[in-house]
Design a protein around this motif. Structure first.
Motif, PDB file in Angstrom:
ATOM      1  N   GLY A 155       0.811  -1.207   0.000  1.00 49.05           N
ATOM      2  CA  GLY A 155       0.000   0.000   0.000  1.00 49.05           C
ATOM      3  C   GLY A 155       0.844   1.255   0.000  1.00 49.05           C
ATOM      4  O   GLY A 155       0.545   2.231  -0.697  1.00 49.05           O
ATOM      5  N   ALA A 156       1.943   1.259   0.766  1.00 45.83           N
ATOM      6  CA  ALA A 156       2.820   2.431   0.826  1.00 45.83           C
ATOM      7  C   ALA A 156       3.440   2.712  -0.532  1.00 45.83           C
ATOM      8  O   ALA A 156       3.611   3.872  -0.928  1.00 45.83           O
ATOM      9  CB  ALA A 156       3.905   2.214   1.871  1.00 45.83           C
ATOM     10  N   GLU A 157       3.757   1.658  -1.277  1.00 50.29           N
ATOM     11  CA  GLU A 157       4.360   1.832  -2.609  1.00 50.29           C
ATOM     12  C   GLU A 157       3.371   2.474  -3.564  1.00 50.29           C
ATOM     13  O   GLU A 157       3.725   3.363  -4.349  1.00 50.29           O
ATOM     14  CB  GLU A 157       4.804   0.472  -3.141  1.00 50.29           C
ATOM     15  N   VAL A 158       2.115   2.033  -3.519  1.00 52.11           N
ATOM     16  CA  VAL A 158       1.091   2.617  -4.386  1.00 52.11           C
ATOM     17  C   VAL A 158       0.888   4.086  -4.034  1.00 52.11           C
ATOM     18  O   VAL A 158       0.820   4.956  -4.910  1.00 52.11           O
ATOM     19  CB  VAL A 158      -0.233   1.845  -4.251  1.00 52.11           C
ATOM     20  N   PHE A 159       0.812   4.382  -2.736  1.00 51.02           N
ATOM     21  CA  PHE A 159       0.630   5.765  -2.311  1.00 51.02           C
ATOM     22  C   PHE A 159       1.789   6.635  -2.791  1.00 51.02           C
ATOM     23  O   PHE A 159       1.588   7.738  -3.309  1.00 51.02           O
ATOM     24  CB  PHE A 159       0.517   5.850  -0.795  1.00 51.02           C
ATOM     25  N   GLU A 160       3.006   6.170  -2.625  1.00 49.63           N
ATOM     26  CA  GLU A 160       4.178   6.966  -2.990  1.00 49.63           C
ATOM     27  C   GLU A 160       4.214   7.251  -4.488  1.00 49.63           C
ATOM     28  O   GLU A 160       4.706   8.296  -4.919  1.00 49.63           O
ATOM     29  CB  GLU A 160       5.451   6.263  -2.541  1.00 49.63           C
ATOM     30  N   SER A 161       3.676   6.336  -5.292  1.00 47.56           N
ATOM     31  CA  SER A 161       3.632   6.577  -6.733  1.00 47.56           C
ATOM     32  C   SER A 161       2.771   7.797  -7.043  1.00 47.56           C
ATOM     33  O   SER A 161       3.158   8.672  -7.823  1.00 47.56           O
ATOM     34  CB  SER A 161       3.080   5.345  -7.459  1.00 47.56           C
ATOM     35  N   GLY A 162       1.590   7.853  -6.431  1.00 54.35           N
ATOM     36  CA  GLY A 162       0.728   9.011  -6.638  1.00 54.35           C
ATOM     37  C   GLY A 162       1.326  10.276  -6.061  1.00 54.35           C
ATOM     38  O   GLY A 162       1.243  11.361  -6.665  1.00 54.35           O
ATOM     39  N   GLU A 163       1.959  10.163  -4.895  1.00 55.98           N
ATOM     40  CA  GLU A 163       2.519  11.336  -4.232  1.00 55.98           C
ATOM     41  C   GLU A 163       3.630  11.968  -5.062  1.00 55.98           C
ATOM     42  O   GLU A 163       3.765  13.201  -5.104  1.00 55.98           O
ATOM     43  CB  GLU A 163       3.042  10.941  -2.851  1.00 55.98           C
ATOM     44  N   ARG A 164       4.446  11.150  -5.735  1.00 56.31           N
ATOM     45  CA  ARG A 164       5.547  11.702  -6.539  1.00 56.31           C
ATOM     46  C   ARG A 164       5.018  12.595  -7.651  1.00 56.31           C
ATOM     47  O   ARG A 164       5.661  13.576  -8.034  1.00 56.31           O
ATOM     48  CB  ARG A 164       6.395  10.566  -7.131  1.00 56.31           C
ATOM     49  N   ILE A 165       3.833  12.268  -8.151  1.00 55.82           N
ATOM     50  CA  ILE A 165       3.251  13.089  -9.219  1.00 55.82           C
ATOM     51  C   ILE A 165       2.610  14.342  -8.640  1.00 55.82           C
ATOM     52  O   ILE A 165       2.795  15.455  -9.159  1.00 55.82           O
ATOM     53  CB  ILE A 165       2.214  12.262 -10.011  1.00 55.82           C
ATOM     54  N   VAL A 166       1.870  14.191  -7.559  1.00 63.30           N
ATOM     55  CA  VAL A 166       1.195  15.341  -6.955  1.00 63.30           C
ATOM     56  C   VAL A 166       2.197  16.394  -6.504  1.00 63.30           C
ATOM     57  O   VAL A 166       1.917  17.596  -6.537  1.00 63.30           O
ATOM     58  CB  VAL A 166       0.312  14.881  -5.774  1.00 63.30           C
ATOM     59  N   ARG A 167       3.397  15.969  -6.092  1.00 64.79           N
ATOM     60  CA  ARG A 167       4.429  16.919  -5.655  1.00 64.79           C
ATOM     61  C   ARG A 167       4.833  17.892  -6.766  1.00 64.79           C
ATOM     62  O   ARG A 167       5.396  18.948  -6.495  1.00 64.79           O
ATOM     63  CB  ARG A 167       5.679  16.162  -5.202  1.00 64.79           C
ATOM     64  N   MET A 168       4.580  17.517  -8.013  1.00 61.92           N
ATOM     65  CA  MET A 168       4.953  18.392  -9.124  1.00 61.92           C
ATOM     66  C   MET A 168       4.057  19.618  -9.231  1.00 61.92           C
ATOM     67  O   MET A 168       4.370  20.568  -9.948  1.00 61.92           O
ATOM     68  CB  MET A 168       4.873  17.617 -10.452  1.00 61.92           C
ATOM     69  N   VAL A 169       2.931  19.597  -8.529  1.00 63.30           N
ATOM     70  CA  VAL A 169       1.919  20.632  -8.706  1.00 63.30           C
ATOM     71  C   VAL A 169       1.902  21.570  -7.507  1.00 63.30           C
ATOM     72  O   VAL A 169       1.910  21.130  -6.355  1.00 63.30           O
ATOM     73  CB  VAL A 169       0.520  19.997  -8.878  1.00 63.30           C
ATOM     74  N   GLY A 170       1.882  22.868  -7.782  1.00 63.92           N
ATOM     75  CA  GLY A 170       1.730  23.881  -6.753  1.00 63.92           C
ATOM     76  C   GLY A 170       0.474  24.686  -7.012  1.00 63.92           C
ATOM     77  O   GLY A 170      -0.205  24.509  -8.034  1.00 63.92           O
ATOM     78  N   LEU A 171       0.156  25.611  -6.089  1.00 64.26           N
ATOM     79  CA  LEU A 171      -1.072  26.392  -6.238  1.00 64.26           C
ATOM     80  C   LEU A 171      -1.028  27.301  -7.471  1.00 64.26           C
ATOM     81  O   LEU A 171      -2.070  27.669  -8.004  1.00 64.26           O
ATOM     82  CB  LEU A 171      -1.293  27.237  -4.981  1.00 64.26           C
TER      83      LEU A 171
END
Length: 396
Positions: A155-171
């Motif tokens: 589960g942590a691996e799946v979460f980290e995959s999404g998180e790496r992409i979301v980190r690219m986005v700012g307000l």
């Protein structure tokens, strides 16, 4: 020792995530319900104006330059709900209407989260601390992994995959660079490939099998799978620790524990009221983007066709005031029974029943296991969605 105030900690989380943007948006909100900000767009801070924008699918769109659709289309493809409008969007939304019912979501979470939560409850029973941030990330990843047909992945691996992409986005991000798009696609490639295998197997009852049964082709199904990964993990993972902390800081945990035990697992009214009031204050999606398709007026501000409209959801939700323990206890009407934090109108979050089922099971389990102390907490810095980097809880 005095109890730290929930409002103070929530402000600390916001400032840690957005040390400049948070006070800036607060200052903009004080200037009026809808304000034109050069380089940003029309910032809407009033809940009724926000609903007007979100309900008007023709006047304020999620596709085109400056919208959230333009941001994600290069990564996910052109037809994944969150970047669609008009009749095509309505047809797909209707097709997927039965994808996340409350009953299905509750049953899925019970099956997937049971093993994940068992270790945590054992640790709490033994007097050890549990990091609610790590636990929730693993749980959110496990649910989405099961939906995508990649249940063998941690589960942590799946979460980290999404998180790496979301980190690219700012307000202030309007679009991803070609390098960011390539990196995001590379991150998604392994999980999407596994989801593609699940689609090919057409397993009865699985999400990918159901998408195929609904008549969606493989490409569109994989785009939706990737979209669910990006939107279905961060919301839960950032919200659960903050909910627990708010309940703790307002002294609600003993009362809620007794109420949860008395109600039993099938009566969730008490839990839902407490979760809703906390989510109103937390607002997992702090802003929503639209593109004005035609001239309009929002309050006293004239909107031009093509303007970027930033719905400052976090400010809108706080218009009803800070966290209200009476509302959390269900002793007064909910301040926003329509749950603006999930959006409104045609784009109201289709995965809301699943997110709520995950949140409900996580917080109920941890509270019923006796967790009533925060041993250590630390705010996450420079993240898109304000949250804790660590929240260690313990019983007694």
């Amino acid at each position: 020792m005095s109890r730290p105030h929930g409002r103070a900690w929530e402000r600390r989380l916001q400032l840690a995530a957005h040390p400049l943007a948070y006070p800036f948006i607060a200052a903009v909100a004080r200037r009026g319900p809808a304000v034109r900000v050069p380089g940003v767009g029309i910032v809407v801070s009033d809940p009724e104006l926000a609903r007007r924008v979100l309900l008007d699918q023709d006047g304020f769109r999620k596709d085109g330059p400056g919208s959230s659709g333009a941001l994600w289309t290069p990564v996910l493809g052109p037809a994944v709900l969150l970047n669609m409008e008009g009749e095509e969007h309505r047809r797909l939304r209707a097709t997927l209407a039965g994808l996340f019912t409350r009953t299905q979501a509750t049953e899925l979470c019970a099956a997937v989260l049971g093993p994940v939560l068992r270790e945590a409850t054992d640790r709490l029973a033994a007097g050890a601390a549990v990091d609610l941030v790590a636990l929730t990330r693993t749980a959110a990843g496990a649910v989405i992994g099961d939906l995508l047909g990649v249940a063998d992945a941690a589960g942590a691996e799946v979460f980290e995959s999404g998180e790496r992409i979301v980190r690219m986005v700012g307000l202030r991000t309007r679009e991803l660079s070609p390098r960011q798009v390539a990196r995001a696609r590379q991150v998604l490639a392994g999980l999407v490939a596994a989801a593609g295998d699940a689609y090919d197997r057409a397993e009865a009852g699985s999400m990918m099998g159901r998408l195929r049964a609904y008549g969606l082709d493989r490409t569109q199904s994989l785009g939706l799978a990737a979209a669910f990964l990006l939107t279905g993990t961060e919301t839960v993972a950032t919200t659960v620790p903050r909910i627990f902390a708010l309940w703790h800081d307002h002294g609600l945990l003993p009362e809620l524990r007794a109420a949860f035990a008395q109600a039993g697992p099938d009566d969730t009214a008490v839990c839902d009221a407490a979760v809703d009031e906390a989510m109103r204050v937390i607002t997992p999606s702090p802003a929503m983007l639209r593109r004005a398709a035609a001239p309009a007026r929002l309050g006293s501000t004239q909107v031009r066709a093509g303007d970027r409209v930033v719905v400052a959801t976090a400010r809108c939700d706080l218009a009803a005031g800070p966290f209200d323990p009476a509302a959390a206890r269900g002793r007064c009407p909910a301040h926003d029974p329509r749950r603006l934090w999930f959006g409104a109108g045609p784009h109201y979050c289709i995965g809301a029943p699943l997110a709520l089922a995950e949140i409900r099971q996580l917080v109920r389990t941890v509270v019923l296991a006796g967790a009533d102390r925060i041993v250590h907490r630390r705010a996450a810095r420079r993240v898109l969605i304000p949250t804790y980097a660590r929240l260690e809880v313990a019983a007694g």
